[in-house]
Design an enzyme around this catalytic site. Structure first.
Site, PDB file in Angstrom:
ATOM      1  N   VAL A  16       0.841  -1.211   0.000  1.00 17.56           N
ATOM      2  CA  VAL A  16       0.000   0.000   0.000  1.00 17.56           C
ATOM      3  C   VAL A  16       0.870   1.253   0.000  1.00 17.56           C
ATOM      4  CG1 VAL A  16      -1.683   1.352   1.318  1.00 17.56           C
ATOM      5  CG2 VAL A  16      -1.930  -1.148   1.189  1.00 17.56           C
ATOM      6  N   ASN A  36      11.834  -0.787   7.385  1.00 20.24           N
ATOM      7  CA  ASN A  36      12.905  -1.734   7.739  1.00 20.24           C
ATOM      8  C   ASN A  36      12.984  -2.896   6.742  1.00 20.24           C
ATOM      9  OD1 ASN A  36      10.755  -3.363   8.359  1.00 20.24           O
ATOM     10  ND2 ASN A  36      11.358  -3.779  10.478  1.00 20.24           N
ATOM     11  N   PHE A  38      11.095  -5.361   6.233  1.00 21.93           N
ATOM     12  CA  PHE A  38      10.717  -6.697   6.719  1.00 21.93           C
ATOM     13  C   PHE A  38       9.794  -7.387   5.707  1.00 21.93           C
ATOM     14  CE2 PHE A  38       7.664  -9.172   9.562  1.00 21.93           C
ATOM     15  CZ  PHE A  38       8.393 -10.339   9.444  1.00 21.93           C
ATOM     16  N   ASP A  60      13.884   1.335  11.537  1.00 19.13           N
ATOM     17  CA  ASP A  60      12.796   0.608  12.198  1.00 19.13           C
ATOM     18  C   ASP A  60      11.975   1.588  13.045  1.00 19.13           C
ATOM     19  OD1 ASP A  60      11.336  -1.216  13.946  1.00 19.13           O
ATOM     20  OD2 ASP A  60      12.686  -2.743  13.146  1.00 19.13           O
ATOM     21  N   VAL A  61      10.636   1.540  12.938  1.00 23.19           N
ATOM     22  CA  VAL A  61       9.818   2.454  13.764  1.00 23.19           C
ATOM     23  C   VAL A  61       9.881   2.102  15.249  1.00 23.19           C
ATOM     24  CG1 VAL A  61       8.116   3.254  12.051  1.00 23.19           C
ATOM     25  CG2 VAL A  61       7.696   1.127  13.314  1.00 23.19           C
ATOM     26  N   TYR A 147      -1.448  -8.687  16.194  1.00 21.03           N
ATOM     27  CA  TYR A 147      -1.827  -7.683  15.187  1.00 21.03           C
ATOM     28  C   TYR A 147      -3.078  -6.928  15.628  1.00 21.03           C
ATOM     29  CZ  TYR A 147      -2.958  -5.884  10.469  1.00 21.03           C
ATOM     30  OH  TYR A 147      -3.250  -5.084   9.374  1.00 21.03           O
ATOM     31  N   THR A 177      -7.388  -5.322   1.205  1.00 20.58           N
ATOM     32  CA  THR A 177      -7.009  -4.567   0.005  1.00 20.58           C
ATOM     33  C   THR A 177      -6.052  -5.405  -0.835  1.00 20.58           C
ATOM     34  OG1 THR A 177      -7.275  -2.537   1.269  1.00 20.58           O
ATOM     35  CG2 THR A 177      -6.016  -2.373  -0.760  1.00 20.58           C
ATOM     36  N   ARG A 188      -1.540 -13.942   1.535  1.00 24.16           N
ATOM     37  CA  ARG A 188      -2.903 -13.405   1.520  1.00 24.16           C
ATOM     38  C   ARG A 188      -3.691 -14.041   0.385  1.00 24.16           C
ATOM     39  NH1 ARG A 188      -2.153  -7.058   3.016  1.00 24.16           N
ATOM     40  NH2 ARG A 188      -0.004  -7.296   2.353  1.00 24.16           N
TER      41      ARG A 188
HETATM   42  P1  NAD Z   1       3.045  -4.656   3.716  1.00 21.36           P
HETATM   43  O1  NAD Z   1       3.493  -5.759   4.606  1.00 21.36           O
HETATM   44  O2  NAD Z   1       3.217  -4.796   2.240  1.00 21.36           O
HETATM   45  O3  NAD Z   1       3.704  -3.263   4.141  1.00 21.36           O
HETATM   46  C1  NAD Z   1       4.116  -2.970   5.448  1.00 21.36           C
HETATM   47  C2  NAD Z   1       5.421  -2.229   5.367  1.00 21.36           C
HETATM   48  O4  NAD Z   1       5.860  -1.910   6.698  1.00 21.36           O
HETATM   49  C3  NAD Z   1       6.550  -3.046   4.734  1.00 21.36           C
HETATM   50  O5  NAD Z   1       7.242  -2.264   3.792  1.00 21.36           O
HETATM   51  C4  NAD Z   1       7.441  -3.428   5.918  1.00 21.36           C
HETATM   52  O6  NAD Z   1       8.779  -3.661   5.544  1.00 21.36           O
HETATM   53  C5  NAD Z   1       7.255  -2.228   6.808  1.00 21.36           C
HETATM   54  N1  NAD Z   1       7.522  -2.502   8.224  1.00 21.36           N
HETATM   55  C6  NAD Z   1       7.065  -3.544   8.970  1.00 21.36           C
HETATM   56  N2  NAD Z   1       7.532  -3.449  10.236  1.00 21.36           N
HETATM   57  C7  NAD Z   1       8.293  -2.314  10.284  1.00 21.36           C
HETATM   58  C8  NAD Z   1       9.048  -1.679  11.296  1.00 21.36           C
HETATM   59  N3  NAD Z   1       9.116  -2.191  12.532  1.00 21.36           N
HETATM   60  N4  NAD Z   1       9.718  -0.530  10.989  1.00 21.36           N
HETATM   61  C9  NAD Z   1       9.667  -0.021   9.746  1.00 21.36           C
HETATM   62  N5  NAD Z   1       8.971  -0.587   8.733  1.00 21.36           N
HETATM   63  C10 NAD Z   1       8.296  -1.718   9.004  1.00 21.36           C
HETATM   64  O7  NAD Z   1       1.501  -4.414   4.068  1.00 21.36           O
HETATM   65  P2  NAD Z   1       0.422  -3.486   3.370  1.00 21.36           P
HETATM   66  O8  NAD Z   1      -0.655  -4.365   2.867  1.00 21.36           O
HETATM   67  O9  NAD Z   1       1.072  -2.524   2.467  1.00 21.36           O
HETATM   68  O10 NAD Z   1      -0.165  -2.731   4.652  1.00 21.36           O
HETATM   69  C11 NAD Z   1       0.213  -1.386   4.954  1.00 21.36           C
HETATM   70  C12 NAD Z   1      -0.505  -0.952   6.229  1.00 21.36           C
HETATM   71  O11 NAD Z   1      -1.910  -1.010   6.036  1.00 21.36           O
HETATM   72  C13 NAD Z   1      -0.186  -1.842   7.439  1.00 21.36           C
HETATM   73  O12 NAD Z   1      -0.087  -1.039   8.585  1.00 21.36           O
HETATM   74  C14 NAD Z   1      -1.399  -2.729   7.535  1.00 21.36           C
HETATM   75  O13 NAD Z   1      -1.631  -3.159   8.859  1.00 21.36           O
HETATM   76  C15 NAD Z   1      -2.506  -1.811   7.049  1.00 21.36           C
HETATM   77  N6  NAD Z   1      -3.620  -2.594   6.494  1.00 21.36           N
HETATM   78  C16 NAD Z   1      -3.502  -3.222   5.297  1.00 21.36           C
HETATM   79  C17 NAD Z   1      -4.555  -4.002   4.828  1.00 21.36           C
HETATM   80  C18 NAD Z   1      -4.473  -4.722   3.509  1.00 21.36           C
HETATM   81  O14 NAD Z   1      -5.399  -5.463   3.174  1.00 21.36           O
HETATM   82  N7  NAD Z   1      -3.454  -4.543   2.712  1.00 21.36           N
HETATM   83  C19 NAD Z   1      -5.719  -4.133   5.588  1.00 21.36           C
HETATM   84  C20 NAD Z   1      -5.781  -3.477   6.805  1.00 21.36           C
HETATM   85  C21 NAD Z   1      -4.735  -2.691   7.249  1.00 21.36           C
HETATM   86  N1  UDP Z   2      -7.494 -17.924   2.800  1.00 18.95           N
HETATM   87  C1  UDP Z   2      -7.686 -19.110   2.096  1.00 18.95           C
HETATM   88  N2  UDP Z   2      -6.657 -19.584   1.336  1.00 18.95           N
HETATM   89  C2  UDP Z   2      -5.460 -18.944   1.225  1.00 18.95           C
HETATM   90  C3  UDP Z   2      -5.273 -17.736   1.952  1.00 18.95           C
HETATM   91  C4  UDP Z   2      -6.306 -17.257   2.736  1.00 18.95           C
HETATM   92  O1  UDP Z   2      -8.768 -19.724   2.143  1.00 18.95           O
HETATM   93  O2  UDP Z   2      -4.592 -19.434   0.497  1.00 18.95           O
HETATM   94  C5  UDP Z   2      -8.621 -17.381   3.587  1.00 18.95           C
HETATM   95  C6  UDP Z   2      -8.288 -17.038   5.031  1.00 18.95           C
HETATM   96  O3  UDP Z   2      -8.441 -18.183   5.855  1.00 18.95           O
HETATM   97  C7  UDP Z   2      -9.326 -15.956   5.324  1.00 18.95           C
HETATM   98  C8  UDP Z   2      -9.464 -15.217   3.981  1.00 18.95           C
HETATM   99  O4  UDP Z   2      -8.999 -16.146   2.992  1.00 18.95           O
HETATM  100  O5  UDP Z   2     -10.586 -16.561   5.633  1.00 18.95           O
HETATM  101  C9  UDP Z   2      -8.671 -13.931   3.908  1.00 18.95           C
HETATM  102  O6  UDP Z   2      -7.346 -14.220   4.279  1.00 18.95           O
HETATM  103  P1  UDP Z   2      -6.161 -13.138   4.179  1.00 18.95           P
HETATM  104  O7  UDP Z   2      -4.974 -13.743   4.830  1.00 18.95           O
HETATM  105  O8  UDP Z   2      -6.025 -12.657   2.785  1.00 18.95           O
HETATM  106  O9  UDP Z   2      -6.699 -11.887   5.015  1.00 18.95           O
HETATM  107  P2  UDP Z   2      -7.302 -11.728   6.493  1.00 18.95           P
HETATM  108  O10 UDP Z   2      -7.454 -13.075   7.123  1.00 18.95           O
HETATM  109  O11 UDP Z   2      -6.323 -10.882   7.205  1.00 18.95           O
HETATM  110  O12 UDP Z   2      -8.620 -11.088   6.251  1.00 18.95           O
END
Ligand code: NAD
Ligand code: UDP
Length: 314
Positions: A16, A36, A38, A60-61, A147, A177, A188
């Site tokens: 994102v 970082n 990760f 790292d945050v 989380y 997302t 995911r």
């Molecule tokens: P992502 O894992 O691709 O991105 C997270 C980023 O944070 C990575 O670049 C990772 O290296 C960095 N990071 C992790 N721990 C860190 C630390 N201690 N210090 C510095 N950097 C660190 O995930 P994403 O899907 O891009 O999600 C971005 C944000 O949106 C996250 O906070 C996530 O919880 C939130 N979010 C995402 C979704 C989704 O569906 N994608 C849904 C709900 C919330």
């Molecule tokens: N899931 C699944 N097969 C996969 C990955 C995920 O059936 O290979 C399911 C998971 O158990 C959950 C839903 O899909 O019910 C969404 O999972 P995801 O990890 O994408 O997101 P989150 O659980 O954080 O909503």
């Protein structure tokens, strides 16, 4: 479009965050990413490295940080269950210590701060669809709690810093997302299914496939984030998600059809504490931000499938 800002994006090398950086730079802002690496990757921001208004700090945050800044987007946190459960204590520290460090930065500089919270604060919800007024159903001892509770505590910190110190906070709760630049190995569901279908492997449905999620395309999310950051006098929390609700079984069938794959669907044991249903109620986002998603599931999947086809080909 707003006046040019100095923007810090934590987690900006992630899925994102990298799309957010694209948008911020396109709107004329100066962007510093703190990450970082990760779960993020330099390749997600490779195309920005030569940009005169972009810089990447590998940090790292969990450590305190200072720089002059106008806006902070706090996204640093692994988002997939596989990655946030890999080192659950680090996940809690990232959410809690990271939030405190960024709120301290906002307090010191007067910056506006945006927190990427999550629909996971609703846990395995007993109310459906989920409104912001619902307080959630989270088991604090489960493997997802690092989380869920970490993000809940981060929200608490935002509202305490707002009340105690007047910090200008913006909190959104993001629902599932998907889109280009999702890490292929993060487990995911959308990336798993697309990659499995493209490779002709079985699509792994955990449980009977009846659990639901509402899937949002990343461009819609970034639009919601920008509107929230620019909205005056509204802290949130506000849901940002696509209310279209699909079962995981339906998603598997759609991906097989859209990729033209010969893959089959296999059912694996259900995952413990997996939320059974999730659907965004976006009434508040419509009212306050005049925002709603514009990309239907199939259109977003088409772009995401094209991205993963390309990554498999290179
Ligand atoms: P992502 O894992 O691709 O991105 C997270 C980023 O944070 C990575 O670049 C990772 O290296 C960095 N990071 C992790 N721990 C860190 C630390 N201690 N210090 C510095 N950097 C660190 O995930 P994403 O899907 O891009 O999600 C971005 C944000 O949106 C996250 O906070 C996530 O919880 C939130 N979010 C995402 C979704 C989704 O569906 N994608 C849904 C709900 C919330
Ligand atoms: N899931 C699944 N097969 C996969 C990955 C995920 O059936 O290979 C399911 C998971 O158990 C959950 C839903 O899909 O019910 C969404 O999972 P995801 O990890 O994408 O997101 P989150 O659980 O954080 O909503």
């Amino acid at each position: 479009m707003s006046a040019s800002k100095r923007v810090l994006v934590t987690g900006g090398a992630g899925f994102v965050g990298s799309h957010l950086c694209d948008r911020l730079l396109a709107e004329g802002h100066t962007v510093t990413v703190l990450d970082n690496l990760f779960t993020g990757s330099v390749s997600n921001v490779e195309h920005l490295k030569a940009h005169p208004r972009f810089s990447l700090l590998i940090r790292d945050v969990q450590e305190p940080f200072f720089m002059p800044v106008d806006w902070i987007f706090n996204l640093a946190c692994p988002a997939s269950p596989k990655h946030y459960q890999h080192d659950p204590v680090a996940t809690v520290r990232t959410n809690v210590m990271g939030m405190i460090h960024m709120l301290e930065l906002a307090k010191a500089t007067g910056a506006r701060i945006f927190q990427a919270s999550t629909s996971e604060v609703y846990g395995d919800p007993l109310e459906h669809p989920q409104k912001e007024t619902y307080w959630g159903n989270v088991d604090p001892t489960s493997r997802r709690a690092c989380y869920d509770e970490g993000k809940r505590c981060a929200e608490t910190l935002c509202f305490d810093y707002h009340r105690e110190y007047g910090v200008d906070v913006r909190v959104i709760r993001i629902f599932n997302t998907y889109g280009p630049r999702m890490a292929p190995d993060d487990g995911r569901v959308v990336s798993n299914f697309i990659l499995q279908a493209l490779k002709g492997e079985d699509l792994t449905v955990y449980g009977d496939g009846s659990y639901t999620r509402s899937f949002q395309y990343v461009d819609d999310l970034v639009e919601g984030m920008m509107r929230m950051m620019q909205k005056e006098g509204f802290t949130g929390p506000v849901n940002i998600g696509n209310p279209g609700e699909f079962t995981i079984g339906e998603l598997a069938k759609i991906v097989i059809e859209m990729t033209g794959s010969s893959s089959k669907i296999v059912h694996l044991p259900p995952v413990a504490h997996d939320p059974k249903q999730r659907q965004a109620d976006i009434t508040l986002a419509k009212q306050e931000l005049a925002w709603e998603p514009t990309v239907p599931l199939r259109q977003g999947l088409e772009k995401t499938i094209a991205y993963f086809k390309h990554t498999l080909a290179v």
